[in-house]
Design a protein around this motif. Sequence first.
Motif, PDB file in Angstrom:
ATOM      1  N   PHE A  25      14.072 -23.099  -3.897  1.00 59.84           N
ATOM      2  CA  PHE A  25      13.310 -22.273  -4.991  1.00 59.84           C
ATOM      3  C   PHE A  25      12.260 -23.606  -5.979  1.00 59.84           C
ATOM      4  O   PHE A  25      13.029 -24.738  -6.041  1.00 59.84           O
ATOM      5  CB  PHE A  25      13.911 -21.564  -5.871  1.00 59.84           C
ATOM      6  CG  PHE A  25      14.992 -22.357  -6.908  1.00 59.84           C
ATOM      7  CD1 PHE A  25      14.757 -22.867  -8.105  1.00 59.84           C
ATOM      8  CD2 PHE A  25      16.503 -22.453  -6.213  1.00 59.84           C
ATOM      9  CE1 PHE A  25      15.872 -23.544  -8.681  1.00 59.84           C
ATOM     10  CE2 PHE A  25      17.462 -23.158  -6.834  1.00 59.84           C
ATOM     11  CZ  PHE A  25      17.141 -23.764  -8.231  1.00 59.84           C
ATOM     12  N   TYR A  26      11.438 -22.939  -6.446  1.00 61.72           N
ATOM     13  CA  TYR A  26      10.697 -23.744  -7.418  1.00 61.72           C
ATOM     14  C   TYR A  26      10.882 -23.800  -8.715  1.00 61.72           C
ATOM     15  O   TYR A  26      11.362 -22.735  -9.261  1.00 61.72           O
ATOM     16  CB  TYR A  26       8.914 -23.560  -7.364  1.00 61.72           C
ATOM     17  CG  TYR A  26       8.453 -24.255  -5.788  1.00 61.72           C
ATOM     18  CD1 TYR A  26       8.065 -25.670  -5.818  1.00 61.72           C
ATOM     19  CD2 TYR A  26       8.462 -23.665  -4.715  1.00 61.72           C
ATOM     20  CE1 TYR A  26       7.513 -26.065  -4.604  1.00 61.72           C
ATOM     21  CE2 TYR A  26       8.100 -24.145  -3.517  1.00 61.72           C
ATOM     22  CZ  TYR A  26       7.406 -25.319  -3.411  1.00 61.72           C
ATOM     23  OH  TYR A  26       6.940 -25.781  -2.476  1.00 61.72           O
ATOM     24  N   ASN A  27      10.732 -24.738  -9.531  1.00 63.18           N
ATOM     25  CA  ASN A  27      11.081 -24.604 -11.025  1.00 63.18           C
ATOM     26  C   ASN A  27       9.826 -25.367 -11.644  1.00 63.18           C
ATOM     27  O   ASN A  27       9.685 -26.461 -11.353  1.00 63.18           O
ATOM     28  CB  ASN A  27      12.174 -25.110 -11.444  1.00 63.18           C
ATOM     29  CG  ASN A  27      12.699 -24.548 -12.731  1.00 63.18           C
ATOM     30  OD1 ASN A  27      11.859 -24.685 -13.847  1.00 63.18           O
ATOM     31  ND2 ASN A  27      13.748 -24.343 -13.083  1.00 63.18           N
ATOM     32  N   VAL A  28       8.925 -24.589 -12.495  1.00 65.67           N
ATOM     33  CA  VAL A  28       7.866 -24.990 -13.313  1.00 65.67           C
ATOM     34  C   VAL A  28       8.144 -25.073 -14.530  1.00 65.67           C
ATOM     35  O   VAL A  28       8.360 -23.976 -15.280  1.00 65.67           O
ATOM     36  CB  VAL A  28       6.652 -24.387 -12.924  1.00 65.67           C
ATOM     37  CG1 VAL A  28       5.440 -24.845 -13.429  1.00 65.67           C
ATOM     38  CG2 VAL A  28       6.239 -24.321 -11.281  1.00 65.67           C
ATOM     39  N   ASN A  29       7.870 -26.298 -15.446  1.00 62.86           N
ATOM     40  CA  ASN A  29       7.966 -26.495 -16.742  1.00 62.86           C
ATOM     41  C   ASN A  29       6.661 -27.321 -17.437  1.00 62.86           C
ATOM     42  O   ASN A  29       6.207 -27.999 -16.615  1.00 62.86           O
ATOM     43  CB  ASN A  29       9.447 -27.313 -17.366  1.00 62.86           C
ATOM     44  CG  ASN A  29      10.578 -26.611 -16.719  1.00 62.86           C
ATOM     45  OD1 ASN A  29      10.478 -25.562 -16.603  1.00 62.86           O
ATOM     46  ND2 ASN A  29      11.313 -27.471 -16.591  1.00 62.86           N
ATOM     47  N   ALA A  30       6.292 -26.832 -18.568  1.00 56.57           N
ATOM     48  CA  ALA A  30       5.031 -27.372 -18.962  1.00 56.57           C
ATOM     49  C   ALA A  30       5.149 -27.277 -20.543  1.00 56.57           C
ATOM     50  O   ALA A  30       5.899 -26.507 -21.078  1.00 56.57           O
ATOM     51  CB  ALA A  30       3.848 -26.508 -18.682  1.00 56.57           C
ATOM     52  N   GLN A  31       4.628 -28.281 -21.322  1.00 51.78           N
ATOM     53  CA  GLN A  31       4.584 -28.372 -22.550  1.00 51.78           C
ATOM     54  C   GLN A  31       3.105 -29.085 -23.300  1.00 51.78           C
ATOM     55  O   GLN A  31       2.453 -29.656 -22.395  1.00 51.78           O
ATOM     56  CB  GLN A  31       5.547 -29.291 -23.299  1.00 51.78           C
ATOM     57  CG  GLN A  31       5.657 -29.314 -24.533  1.00 51.78           C
ATOM     58  CD  GLN A  31       6.845 -30.214 -25.003  1.00 51.78           C
ATOM     59  OE1 GLN A  31       8.071 -29.947 -25.156  1.00 51.78           O
ATOM     60  NE2 GLN A  31       6.624 -31.609 -25.479  1.00 51.78           N
ATOM     61  N   VAL A  32       2.688 -28.226 -24.182  1.00 52.42           N
ATOM     62  CA  VAL A  32       1.764 -29.076 -24.894  1.00 52.42           C
ATOM     63  C   VAL A  32       1.944 -29.470 -26.387  1.00 52.42           C
ATOM     64  O   VAL A  32       2.623 -28.567 -26.861  1.00 52.42           O
ATOM     65  CB  VAL A  32       0.378 -28.030 -24.893  1.00 52.42           C
ATOM     66  CG1 VAL A  32       0.502 -26.487 -25.511  1.00 52.42           C
ATOM     67  CG2 VAL A  32      -1.160 -28.669 -25.573  1.00 52.42           C
TER      68      VAL A  32
END
Length: 761
Positions: free
Chosen positions: A693-700
Amino acid sequence: MRSLISYIVTAFLFGPAAWAQTDSIPVRPSETVIKGRVQETANGQLTPLIGANIYWAGTTLGTSTDASGRFFIATTPRTNRLVVSYVGYRPDTLTITNPSAEVSVTLRTETTLQEVVVQASTTQIDRMSPIQTELLTTRTLAKAACCNLSESFETNASVSVSYSDAVTGAKQIQMLGLSGNYVQTNIENIPTIRGLASTFGLNYVPGTWISTIDIGKGVGSVVNGYEGMAGQINVELQKPDARERVYANAYVNSFGRVEGNLNLSKPLNDRWSVGVLSHASTLRNQIDQNSDGFMDLPLYTQYNGIMRAKYSSERFMTQFGVKALYEDRLGGQASQSVMPGAPRYTFTNVTRRYEWFSKTAKLYPEQPYKGLGFILNAVHHDQNSRFGFTPYDGRQQSLYGNLIYQSIIGNTNHSFKAGISYLLDDYRERYRDTLMTRTESVPGVFGEYTYKYLEKFTMVAGARADFHNLFGTQLTPRLHLKYDLNENVSLRASMGRGFRVPNALAENYGYLVSSRTVFFTGKLRPEISWNYGISLTNEFNLFGEKASLILDYYRTDFQNQLVVDLEHPGELNFYNLSGKSFSNSFQAELNYEPVKRLEFKLAYRLFDVRQSMGAPFGESVLLPRMMVSRDRVLFNAGYALPYDKWKVDVTVQWNGPRRIPTMQRDNSHDYTTHQNTHDYSYRNMIWENTPGFYNVNAQVSRAFRDWEVYLGGENLTGFRQLNPIVAPQNPFGREFDAAGRAWGPITGRMIYAGFRYKLKY
């Protein structure tokens, strides 16, 4: 390797794991040693440059800066012109007229534009240490919310973190394909995440308290002890004399978690300073996204704080303080999912933890390669848990002391560290009606010799002898080698022995959330392993821009190991290894900055981890370790505008399939008496692999003068395991299991926001 004085200041004041730098220049008592620091200007602040080159013009006599940007170099009658250089920065040449004065150098980037600051990469390898060590700085940690230590490795390929079950919220790390139990995790080089704290200890270190994290692979220095078998993690906290007088942080997420942190530092005079680190967080919102009647996250409240003081003079340094923590957790069935009058399955845990610590160093300004340090730490840890109707209570009282002396043999090409240590652990655990007590008293002696040839070759050979009151004398030899093929390519190798006494229930706490019957077969023996590793680090230019490639391979062979066996449904078996157990780990990591302020990281990790199982049943079948993904890929991209006014970070992880134990129940097996009524072979058991499975995290984030606000998300694809709990409708039945099949994210997409406020001197 780090400089001698940095080791004294950092290792003896803040812990003993820092390495002593052995300059290639012989130092005699009559010679003068120049000390100094090399820095860069980043985000309006001065930050240390690690691995900068310092040498006397027209000679081959030189050294490099350590992890704090400091260096020490002996004078030479041949010249008084000192050159400071670093790849990507303009070199600087100083004329030394007063050798006793401390030197401070600030380098500028070669392509610095007006009002534009170019920062170094957030991924930093300690260029001097023979141990493959990655340094995570506050800038690296700011790529994510980093609410606590367990959430600090989201952009790191070497360490992975996952939940251990679907109820308690406990997190565990993995390194080199092995659980965090085999990684020595220190707080300022005091062994901390161990014993009963191994359950929730990663949650006990708030992210805003963290200054840096050192991640070392393979066996570590014998100065730190004998328990590190697969790696070592050292966390440095914000200091009482930090430039940030006030650091405030608040965080909230879409699940209802709220937390606040406040760090205060205050210089009382030119020698004394005091500091306070405080934390409070809570989650009171019951979440059940898959409608199985169980809360996906436990409700909790945590209060955590440190108060300490620091004294620093030319010849003496000391730091001492106290820590206190209170946390309560409530998990299990959601209140609205239980019929009136029916029993409700709940998990509860209350932890109270208190610590006292002191670190003292005797300094020798005329002989900066010499030092004497002493570390003392005392811990009282008490926790009370209940799994449905089943109680588990634990108490740990520990005392740790480490006395270290450091000097040279003739010149700084030959240095040594030697000392004595003492570890006292008193455990008292009660599970159901079984009382388990154990007192370990372990005095030890150690020595470590470092040889350095010019700036090319470094060897660190160490050994320690520990006299365990329960398991006799334990010898721990370790060897580390580093060879620089050129100024950009380094080759490292290591080997050594590790030894530890496992805490079966505390280290497998999540498996108690089930109807499994716990069996201990035979008297559990200590775990013993040998670790071998090799790594290659290459810094180069790719299409005219800086890049680095890191390759490493490590193998861990166990002579004995605690086997945690879930292969028989309805049972949790603990027994000693009979046969083979090993872990092979390969990792390749590429870091690249294609354009200024845009950083890419791409890493691939491959594990081959196997363990012989079935000894209590007359078998020895070598099986892949459960819950370990064979493959993992990590990609991270970060972009920052000048002065870090705006920053954007995205991390994508792919976690490959992993083996989970069979849930096929044999009705002819008596799960109370632990006896087979017919052949129930491991060779014939049915197990399965989970999907990848994929896990995507992001932050600005947006920075202002003293403020920074951030908005981010985790698991943005929303992927979650739909049925992590077996038989949730009957939690008091014999089929119930909330850990054996929990392999992926339990909650879906989460959005968070927060701010950071910093007031500097």
